[in-house]
Write an enzyme that holds these catalytic residues in place. Structure first.
Site, PDB file in Angstrom:
ATOM      1  N   SER A   1       0.838  -1.201   0.000  1.00  0.00           N
ATOM      2  CA  SER A   1       0.000   0.000   0.000  1.00  0.00           C
ATOM      3  C   SER A   1       0.874   1.251   0.000  1.00  0.00           C
ATOM      4  O   SER A   1       1.987   1.237   0.524  1.00  0.00           O
ATOM      5  CB  SER A   1      -0.850  -0.027   1.276  1.00  0.00           C
ATOM      6  OG  SER A   1      -1.439   1.229   1.506  1.00  0.00           O
TER       7      SER A   1
ATOM      8  N   LYS B   1       1.989  -3.713   6.764  1.00  0.00           N
ATOM      9  CA  LYS B   1       2.445  -3.740   5.360  1.00  0.00           C
ATOM     10  C   LYS B   1       3.964  -3.500   5.291  1.00  0.00           C
ATOM     11  O   LYS B   1       4.673  -4.145   4.524  1.00  0.00           O
ATOM     12  CB  LYS B   1       1.699  -2.691   4.532  1.00  0.00           C
ATOM     13  CG  LYS B   1       0.203  -2.959   4.384  1.00  0.00           C
ATOM     14  CD  LYS B   1      -0.075  -4.173   3.527  1.00  0.00           C
ATOM     15  CE  LYS B   1      -1.542  -4.525   3.485  1.00  0.00           C
ATOM     16  NZ  LYS B   1      -1.833  -5.815   2.847  1.00  0.00           N
TER      17      LYS B   1
ATOM     18  N   TYR C   1      -2.324  -1.267  10.866  1.00  0.00           N
ATOM     19  CA  TYR C   1      -2.543  -1.800   9.515  1.00  0.00           C
ATOM     20  C   TYR C   1      -1.364  -1.428   8.614  1.00  0.00           C
ATOM     21  O   TYR C   1      -0.764  -2.281   7.961  1.00  0.00           O
ATOM     22  CB  TYR C   1      -3.849  -1.256   8.913  1.00  0.00           C
ATOM     23  CG  TYR C   1      -3.930  -1.467   7.420  1.00  0.00           C
ATOM     24  CD1 TYR C   1      -4.214  -2.725   6.899  1.00  0.00           C
ATOM     25  CD2 TYR C   1      -3.684  -0.424   6.520  1.00  0.00           C
ATOM     26  CE1 TYR C   1      -4.257  -2.930   5.522  1.00  0.00           C
ATOM     27  CE2 TYR C   1      -3.727  -0.615   5.155  1.00  0.00           C
ATOM     28  CZ  TYR C   1      -4.009  -1.880   4.657  1.00  0.00           C
ATOM     29  OH  TYR C   1      -4.032  -2.076   3.293  1.00  0.00           O
TER      30      TYR C   1
HETATM   31  P1  NAD Z   1     -11.014  -7.261   1.049  1.00  0.00           P
HETATM   32  O1  NAD Z   1     -11.263  -7.285   2.513  1.00  0.00           O
HETATM   33  O2  NAD Z   1     -12.175  -7.039   0.153  1.00  0.00           O
HETATM   34  O3  NAD Z   1     -10.269  -8.601   0.610  1.00  0.00           O
HETATM   35  C1  NAD Z   1      -9.416  -9.315   1.465  1.00  0.00           C
HETATM   36  C2  NAD Z   1      -9.817 -10.780   1.401  1.00  0.00           C
HETATM   37  O4  NAD Z   1      -8.955 -11.536   2.256  1.00  0.00           O
HETATM   38  C3  NAD Z   1     -11.250 -11.021   1.872  1.00  0.00           C
HETATM   39  O5  NAD Z   1     -11.918 -11.831   0.933  1.00  0.00           O
HETATM   40  C4  NAD Z   1     -11.075 -11.736   3.204  1.00  0.00           C
HETATM   41  O6  NAD Z   1     -12.138 -12.635   3.460  1.00  0.00           O
HETATM   42  C5  NAD Z   1      -9.736 -12.444   3.007  1.00  0.00           C
HETATM   43  N1  NAD Z   1      -8.984 -12.719   4.235  1.00  0.00           N
HETATM   44  C6  NAD Z   1      -8.676 -11.846   5.229  1.00  0.00           C
HETATM   45  N2  NAD Z   1      -7.948 -12.461   6.179  1.00  0.00           N
HETATM   46  C7  NAD Z   1      -7.789 -13.745   5.774  1.00  0.00           C
HETATM   47  C8  NAD Z   1      -7.108 -14.870   6.303  1.00  0.00           C
HETATM   48  N3  NAD Z   1      -6.468 -14.809   7.472  1.00  0.00           N
HETATM   49  N4  NAD Z   1      -7.121 -16.020   5.592  1.00  0.00           N
HETATM   50  C9  NAD Z   1      -7.774 -16.110   4.416  1.00  0.00           C
HETATM   51  N5  NAD Z   1      -8.433 -15.090   3.869  1.00  0.00           N
HETATM   52  C10 NAD Z   1      -8.438 -13.918   4.541  1.00  0.00           C
HETATM   53  O7  NAD Z   1      -9.891  -6.158   0.787  1.00  0.00           O
HETATM   54  P2  NAD Z   1      -9.343  -5.562  -0.578  1.00  0.00           P
HETATM   55  O8  NAD Z   1      -9.695  -4.134  -0.624  1.00  0.00           O
HETATM   56  O9  NAD Z   1      -9.690  -6.433  -1.720  1.00  0.00           O
HETATM   57  O10 NAD Z   1      -7.779  -5.629  -0.293  1.00  0.00           O
HETATM   58  C11 NAD Z   1      -6.975  -6.690  -0.748  1.00  0.00           C
HETATM   59  C12 NAD Z   1      -5.536  -6.454  -0.313  1.00  0.00           C
HETATM   60  O11 NAD Z   1      -5.079  -5.196  -0.810  1.00  0.00           O
HETATM   61  C13 NAD Z   1      -5.342  -6.380   1.207  1.00  0.00           C
HETATM   62  O12 NAD Z   1      -4.104  -6.990   1.506  1.00  0.00           O
HETATM   63  C14 NAD Z   1      -5.283  -4.889   1.486  1.00  0.00           C
HETATM   64  O13 NAD Z   1      -4.555  -4.608   2.651  1.00  0.00           O
HETATM   65  C15 NAD Z   1      -4.555  -4.394   0.254  1.00  0.00           C
HETATM   66  N6  NAD Z   1      -4.803  -2.974  -0.053  1.00  0.00           N
HETATM   67  C16 NAD Z   1      -6.101  -2.543  -0.234  1.00  0.00           C
HETATM   68  C17 NAD Z   1      -6.327  -1.211  -0.517  1.00  0.00           C
HETATM   69  C18 NAD Z   1      -7.732  -0.688  -0.716  1.00  0.00           C
HETATM   70  O14 NAD Z   1      -7.911   0.541  -0.769  1.00  0.00           O
HETATM   71  N7  NAD Z   1      -8.757  -1.528  -0.851  1.00  0.00           N
HETATM   72  C19 NAD Z   1      -5.254  -0.304  -0.630  1.00  0.00           C
HETATM   73  C20 NAD Z   1      -3.959  -0.785  -0.447  1.00  0.00           C
HETATM   74  C21 NAD Z   1      -3.740  -2.130  -0.163  1.00  0.00           C
HETATM   75  C1  UD1 Z   2      -6.875   4.546   3.734  1.00  0.00           C
HETATM   76  C2  UD1 Z   2      -5.613   4.172   4.467  1.00  0.00           C
HETATM   77  C3  UD1 Z   2      -4.748   3.281   3.624  1.00  0.00           C
HETATM   78  C4  UD1 Z   2      -5.516   2.086   3.138  1.00  0.00           C
HETATM   79  C5  UD1 Z   2      -6.772   2.564   2.414  1.00  0.00           C
HETATM   80  C6  UD1 Z   2      -7.631   1.401   1.999  1.00  0.00           C
HETATM   81  C7  UD1 Z   2      -5.008   5.994   6.005  1.00  0.00           C
HETATM   82  C8  UD1 Z   2      -4.075   7.124   6.266  1.00  0.00           C
HETATM   83  N1  UD1 Z   2      -4.857   5.363   4.839  1.00  0.00           N
HETATM   84  O1  UD1 Z   2      -6.515   5.380   2.660  1.00  0.00           O
HETATM   85  O2  UD1 Z   2      -3.670   2.813   4.390  1.00  0.00           O
HETATM   86  O3  UD1 Z   2      -4.717   1.307   2.275  1.00  0.00           O
HETATM   87  O4  UD1 Z   2      -7.540   3.394   3.278  1.00  0.00           O
HETATM   88  O5  UD1 Z   2      -8.217   0.752   3.072  1.00  0.00           O
HETATM   89  O6  UD1 Z   2      -5.871   5.695   6.798  1.00  0.00           O
HETATM   90  N2  UD1 Z   2     -12.918  10.734   3.479  1.00  0.00           N
HETATM   91  C9  UD1 Z   2     -13.944  11.590   3.819  1.00  0.00           C
HETATM   92  N3  UD1 Z   2     -15.114  11.057   4.274  1.00  0.00           N
HETATM   93  C10 UD1 Z   2     -15.304   9.706   4.405  1.00  0.00           C
HETATM   94  C11 UD1 Z   2     -14.251   8.837   4.048  1.00  0.00           C
HETATM   95  C12 UD1 Z   2     -13.069   9.391   3.597  1.00  0.00           C
HETATM   96  O7  UD1 Z   2     -13.808  12.814   3.707  1.00  0.00           O
HETATM   97  O8  UD1 Z   2     -16.391   9.290   4.841  1.00  0.00           O
HETATM   98  C13 UD1 Z   2     -11.652  11.303   2.948  1.00  0.00           C
HETATM   99  C14 UD1 Z   2     -10.440  10.960   3.789  1.00  0.00           C
HETATM  100  O9  UD1 Z   2     -10.211  11.932   4.758  1.00  0.00           O
HETATM  101  C15 UD1 Z   2      -9.345  10.914   2.728  1.00  0.00           C
HETATM  102  C16 UD1 Z   2     -10.058  10.513   1.439  1.00  0.00           C
HETATM  103  O10 UD1 Z   2     -11.443  10.734   1.676  1.00  0.00           O
HETATM  104  O11 UD1 Z   2      -8.831  12.175   2.545  1.00  0.00           O
HETATM  105  C17 UD1 Z   2      -9.846   9.060   1.082  1.00  0.00           C
HETATM  106  O12 UD1 Z   2     -10.118   8.264   2.219  1.00  0.00           O
HETATM  107  P1  UD1 Z   2     -10.109   6.675   2.185  1.00  0.00           P
HETATM  108  O13 UD1 Z   2     -10.968   6.193   1.074  1.00  0.00           O
HETATM  109  O14 UD1 Z   2     -10.420   6.195   3.559  1.00  0.00           O
HETATM  110  O15 UD1 Z   2      -8.618   6.308   1.790  1.00  0.00           O
HETATM  111  P2  UD1 Z   2      -7.220   6.743   2.455  1.00  0.00           P
HETATM  112  O16 UD1 Z   2      -7.435   7.402   3.762  1.00  0.00           O
HETATM  113  O17 UD1 Z   2      -6.427   7.475   1.449  1.00  0.00           O
END
Ligand code: NAD
Ligand code: UD1
Length: 341
Positions: free
Chosen positions: A124, A153, A149
């Site tokens: 991330s 990472k 969290y």
């Molecule tokens: P998500 O929660 O939709 O998907 C994660 C999946 O992992 C889920 O299906 C959950 O059931 C499964 N899981 C969790 N713990 C587990 C375990 N111990 N064993 C087996 N399965 C397990 O999340 P996502 O948004 O699809 O994110 C996927 C990956 O990307 C994660 O590692 C997350 O940290 C990373 N990531 C997400 C974002 C974002 O904004 N969504 C940003 C940066 C990084």
């Molecule tokens: C956050 C996490 C990041 C993680 C990602 C996906 C932090 C600093 N970063 O990213 O590590 O990988 O989520 O899970 O926490 N916002 C509003 N109102 C809302 C929700 C969000 O104003 O109801 C704003 C937030 O302040 C931010 C932007 O929208 O400025 C994006 O927020 P969000 O979607 O939560 O992502 P990040 O905070 O960038």
């Protein structure tokens, strides 16, 4: 080639499974369903006309993981499985370190035991912490994220580097995602958060569909153009294709060993107000909002320098903000209760 996808039933995982199948990879999904529904994979099968092998299991369960590696000849692993709610991670940090760090170590041990060396990790932008200036570039030293969290990472990236130093066969890729949003263009799969959404786009979409009254914009007094935070939002299908590009890169580079990190983002910062405006335009409807205090841990602005992924992976984020908004809306309006409907 058979690819094991942990967490493949989740938001990014399900879109990536679809892209992998479309690119003729065979996929085995291993997921505990702690934050997802099997319905996402049923829909991926319908959309692609291809089969997804599914095993319900936890990455911390080494016996079950070992059975999977014995049953299938796995060529590479894409590792999404993790807990991802930033706020929750401060309340139950041990669960986050257990799932995200210990779980990854279990997976890597089972891979090593079975001579599987190709590994793609969901990292991330949060790993850059607050120490680095924008745009973030892969050569920067990793920072200290404010949440458990984010720390999980950074820890896993360290584990991968140490493993690569000790095991000359290991071939790792850390993909540092910026802010993935949107849904598959069919509107059949998308982001289905449980409870109140933590992230911006799912919240906006639930306001639009009438499930929530109004959006709270967390702060309008940041040192940015309009005072709200700026992020690098990218379409989840572009992100999914980034994983296919990373796998293709590993397959092209037979002699590569070590760990390589790539930023996956568009390279543009977009403010919260701009997101609200873009969404309103895409759906031709007003989104009620109020400005509320800043959210703890939020950084004012960050976006990617994505040149390395552009040049080495031949990957570009191609879908624009309008498409991100209209695909989010197509998914949300046709599935107001997510996969439960
Ligand atoms: P998500 O929660 O939709 O998907 C994660 C999946 O992992 C889920 O299906 C959950 O059931 C499964 N899981 C969790 N713990 C587990 C375990 N111990 N064993 C087996 N399965 C397990 O999340 P996502 O948004 O699809 O994110 C996927 C990956 O990307 C994660 O590692 C997350 O940290 C990373 N990531 C997400 C974002 C974002 O904004 N969504 C940003 C940066 C990084
Ligand atoms: C956050 C996490 C990041 C993680 C990602 C996906 C932090 C600093 N970063 O990213 O590590 O990988 O989520 O899970 O926490 N916002 C509003 N109102 C809302 C929700 C969000 O104003 O109801 C704003 C937030 O302040 C931010 C932007 O929208 O400025 C994006 O927020 P969000 O979607 O939560 O992502 P990040 O905070 O960038």
């Amino acid at each position: 080639m058979k690819v094991l996808v942990t967490g493949g039933a989740g938001y990014i995982g399900s879109h990536t499974v679809l892209s992998l199948l479309e690119n003729n990879y065979e996929v085995i999904v291993y997921d505990s369903l702690v934050n997802s529904s099997i319905e996402s994979l049923n829909r991926v099968e319908k959309l692609t006309g291809k089969k997804v092998e599914f095993i319900e299991g936890d990455i911390c369960d080494k016996d079950k993981l070992s059975e999977v590696f014995e049953q299938f000849t796995i060529g590479a692993v894409i590792h999404f499985a993790a807990l991802k709610a930033v706020g929750e991670s401060a309340k139950i940090p041990l669960s986050y370190y257990q799932n995200n760090v210990y779980g990854t170590v279990c997976l890597l041990e089972v891979m090593e035991h079975n001579n599987v060396h190709d590994f793609i990790f969901s990292s991330s932008a949060t790993v850059y912490g607050e120490e680095n200036d924008v745009p973030y570039v892969e050569t920067m030293k990793l920072g200290t994220p404010s949440s458990p969290y984010g720390a999980s990472k950074v820890m896993v990236e360290r584990v991968l580097n140490d493993l690569a130093l000790s095991d000359s066969n290991f071939r790792g890729v850390s993909l540092r995602y910026f802010n993935p949003i949107g849904a598959h263009e069919s509107g059949q799969i998308g982001e289905d958060p449980k409870g109140i959404p933590n992230n911006l786009l799912p919240y906006v979409a639930q306001v639009a569909v009438g499930k929530r009254e109004k959006l709270s914009i967390f702060g309008d007094d940041y040192p940015t153009q309009d005072g709200s935070c700026e992020r690098d939002y990218l379409h989840v299908m572009d992100l999914a294709q980034g994983h296919v590009a990373a796998l293709d890169w590993l397959n092209r580079h037979n002699d590569f060993t070590g760990v390589e990190a790539f930023n996956l983002g568009t390279g543009n910062g977009v403010s919260v107000f701009a997101i609200v405006k873009a969404f309103e335009k895409a759906i031709d409807k007003t989104i009620p909002f109020e400005v509320s205090p800043r959210r703890a841990g939020d950084l004012p602005a960050f976006w990617a320098n994505a040149t390395k992924a552009n040049e080495q992976l031949n990957w570009h984020a191609e879908r624009n903000l309008t498409q991100m908004m209209s695909d989010t809306w197509r998914w949300q309006s046709s599935n107001p209760n997510g996969y439960l409907a």
